[in-house]
Scaffold this motif. Structure first.
Motif, PDB file in Angstrom:
ATOM      1  N   THR A   1       9.625 -18.419 -44.179  1.00  0.00           N
ATOM      2  CA  THR A   1       8.667 -17.357 -43.868  1.00  0.00           C
ATOM      3  C   THR A   1       7.400 -17.916 -43.240  1.00  0.00           C
ATOM      4  OG1 THR A   1       7.379 -17.443 -45.922  1.00  0.00           O
ATOM      5  CG2 THR A   1       9.420 -16.162 -45.963  1.00  0.00           C
ATOM      6  N   GLY A   2       6.560 -17.012 -42.819  1.00  0.00           N
ATOM      7  CA  GLY A   2       5.222 -17.362 -42.362  1.00  0.00           C
ATOM      8  C   GLY A   2       4.225 -17.182 -43.487  1.00  0.00           C
ATOM      9  N   TYR A   3       4.697 -17.014 -44.699  1.00  0.00           N
ATOM     10  CA  TYR A   3       3.902 -16.889 -45.923  1.00  0.00           C
ATOM     11  C   TYR A   3       3.202 -15.540 -46.080  1.00  0.00           C
ATOM     12  CZ  TYR A   3       4.608 -21.907 -46.578  1.00  0.00           C
ATOM     13  OH  TYR A   3       5.168 -23.140 -46.746  1.00  0.00           O
ATOM     14  N   GLU A   4       3.155 -14.714 -45.065  1.00  0.00           N
ATOM     15  CA  GLU A   4       2.400 -13.460 -45.181  1.00  0.00           C
ATOM     16  C   GLU A   4       2.982 -12.551 -46.252  1.00  0.00           C
ATOM     17  OE1 GLU A   4      -0.879 -11.561 -44.955  1.00  0.00           O
ATOM     18  OE2 GLU A   4      -0.557 -13.324 -43.699  1.00  0.00           O
ATOM     19  N   LYS A   5       4.293 -12.415 -46.321  1.00  0.00           N
ATOM     20  CA  LYS A   5       4.899 -11.569 -47.350  1.00  0.00           C
ATOM     21  C   LYS A   5       4.691 -12.153 -48.738  1.00  0.00           C
ATOM     22  CE  LYS A   5       8.233  -9.127 -44.538  1.00  0.00           C
ATOM     23  NZ  LYS A   5       7.596  -7.832 -44.602  1.00  0.00           N
ATOM     24  N   ILE A   6       4.627 -13.463 -48.837  1.00  0.00           N
ATOM     25  CA  ILE A   6       4.330 -14.112 -50.113  1.00  0.00           C
ATOM     26  C   ILE A   6       2.912 -13.761 -50.547  1.00  0.00           C
ATOM     27  CG2 ILE A   6       3.991 -16.353 -51.235  1.00  0.00           C
ATOM     28  CD1 ILE A   6       6.309 -17.367 -49.341  1.00  0.00           C
ATOM     29  N   LEU A   7       1.965 -13.845 -49.618  1.00  0.00           N
ATOM     30  CA  LEU A   7       0.584 -13.464 -49.928  1.00  0.00           C
ATOM     31  C   LEU A   7       0.508 -11.985 -50.294  1.00  0.00           C
ATOM     32  CD1 LEU A   7      -1.245 -15.398 -47.075  1.00  0.00           C
ATOM     33  CD2 LEU A   7      -1.079 -16.049 -49.480  1.00  0.00           C
ATOM     34  N   ASP A   8       1.249 -11.141 -49.565  1.00  0.00           N
ATOM     35  CA  ASP A   8       1.295  -9.709 -49.891  1.00  0.00           C
ATOM     36  C   ASP A   8       1.787  -9.499 -51.319  1.00  0.00           C
ATOM     37  OD1 ASP A   8       0.471  -9.087 -47.296  1.00  0.00           O
ATOM     38  OD2 ASP A   8       2.500  -8.537 -46.615  1.00  0.00           O
ATOM     39  N   ALA A   9       2.797 -10.264 -51.710  1.00  0.00           N
ATOM     40  CA  ALA A   9       3.366 -10.120 -53.058  1.00  0.00           C
ATOM     41  C   ALA A   9       2.347 -10.493 -54.127  1.00  0.00           C
ATOM     42  CB  ALA A   9       4.624 -10.977 -53.198  1.00  0.00           C
ATOM     43  N   VAL A  10       1.602 -11.550 -53.905  1.00  0.00           N
ATOM     44  CA  VAL A  10       0.591 -11.959 -54.891  1.00  0.00           C
ATOM     45  C   VAL A  10      -0.515 -10.912 -54.963  1.00  0.00           C
ATOM     46  CG1 VAL A  10      -1.062 -13.745 -55.574  1.00  0.00           C
ATOM     47  CG2 VAL A  10       1.145 -14.397 -54.575  1.00  0.00           C
ATOM     48  N   ARG A  11      -0.932 -10.403 -53.822  1.00  0.00           N
ATOM     49  CA  ARG A  11      -1.952  -9.340 -53.817  1.00  0.00           C
ATOM     50  C   ARG A  11      -1.450  -8.095 -54.568  1.00  0.00           C
ATOM     51  NH1 ARG A  11      -1.785 -10.202 -47.918  1.00  0.00           N
ATOM     52  NH2 ARG A  11      -3.177 -11.930 -47.467  1.00  0.00           N
ATOM     53  N   LEU A  12      -0.198  -7.721 -54.316  1.00  0.00           N
ATOM     54  CA  LEU A  12       0.394  -6.561 -54.983  1.00  0.00           C
ATOM     55  C   LEU A  12       0.453  -6.773 -56.494  1.00  0.00           C
ATOM     56  CD1 LEU A  12       1.895  -3.838 -54.968  1.00  0.00           C
ATOM     57  CD2 LEU A  12       4.003  -5.107 -54.455  1.00  0.00           C
ATOM     58  N   ALA A  13       0.888  -7.934 -56.914  1.00  0.00           N
ATOM     59  CA  ALA A  13       0.949  -8.237 -58.352  1.00  0.00           C
ATOM     60  C   ALA A  13      -0.440  -8.199 -58.979  1.00  0.00           C
ATOM     61  CB  ALA A  13       1.609  -9.595 -58.582  1.00  0.00           C
ATOM     62  N   ALA A  14      -1.430  -8.713 -58.278  1.00  0.00           N
ATOM     63  CA  ALA A  14      -2.813  -8.704 -58.801  1.00  0.00           C
ATOM     64  C   ALA A  14      -3.288  -7.266 -58.969  1.00  0.00           C
ATOM     65  CB  ALA A  14      -3.733  -9.467 -57.858  1.00  0.00           C
ATOM     66  N   ARG A  15      -3.030  -6.411 -57.976  1.00  0.00           N
ATOM     67  CA  ARG A  15      -3.460  -5.004 -58.083  1.00  0.00           C
ATOM     68  C   ARG A  15      -2.778  -4.320 -59.262  1.00  0.00           C
ATOM     69  NH1 ARG A  15      -2.721  -5.179 -52.521  1.00  0.00           N
ATOM     70  NH2 ARG A  15      -0.779  -3.996 -52.648  1.00  0.00           N
TER      71      ARG A  15
END
Length: 156
Positions: A137-151
């Motif tokens: 990946t380009g890591y963007e979906k990984i970052l999205d996942a961490v942001r989603l989990a934090a919310r």
């Protein structure tokens, strides 16, 4: 050597462990927990990340004997029964799982980050995950996942 350690809340014992055997080999081959992945065996990729007494470590770099009497939590141990950990759920929902090889280490590191920093900034997320390599990946979906989990964790 005999190794007795608590893995995901259950005391486990393995006999005839050789002195140079890694915690990763113990978990995967002797205890049947395939979540932590064997990718580089040099601590460079983070695919084998687990918690040892609450601290993230590369299981490929830890001797199995170092786990005697200690607590190990693998990616499998983050879930509670059939209920996935919020980070695991977010990785699935955000499409952050591709080949899946890096995913266990990323999930363990992301859960560690969110336990320490409930609402991390993007630079904090990037720093926390810097030791985990993903080749798909380009890591963007990984970052999205961490942001989603934090919310989600913030609203629970």
């Amino acid at each position: 050597m005999r190794v007795t350690t608590t893995v995901n809340g259950i005391e486990r014992t393995a006999d005839d462990v050789w002195p140079g055997e890694s915690l990763l080999h113990l978990l995967r081959e002797r205890l049947g927990l395939p979540g932590a992945k064997n990718a580089c065996e040099q601590g460079e990729c983070g695919s084998c990340t687990v918690h040892l007494d609450g601290e993230p470590v590369c299981a490929c770099l830890v001797a199995a004997g170092q786990a005697i009497g200690r607590e190990v939590t693998t990616v499998e141990g983050l879930a509670e029964g059939q209920a996935l950990h919020p980070v695991q759920e977010a990785f699935v929902e955000a499409g952050a799982v591709q080949c899946g090889f890096c995913t266990p280490g990323l999930v363990v590191m992301a859960s560690d980050l969110l336990a320490r920093v409930p609402e991390p900034s993007d630079p904090e997320i990037r720093e926390a995950l810097a030791g985990n390599l993903c080749r798909c990946t380009g890591y963007e979906k990984i970052l999205d996942a961490v942001r989603l989990a934090a919310r989600r964790q913030a609203t629970r």
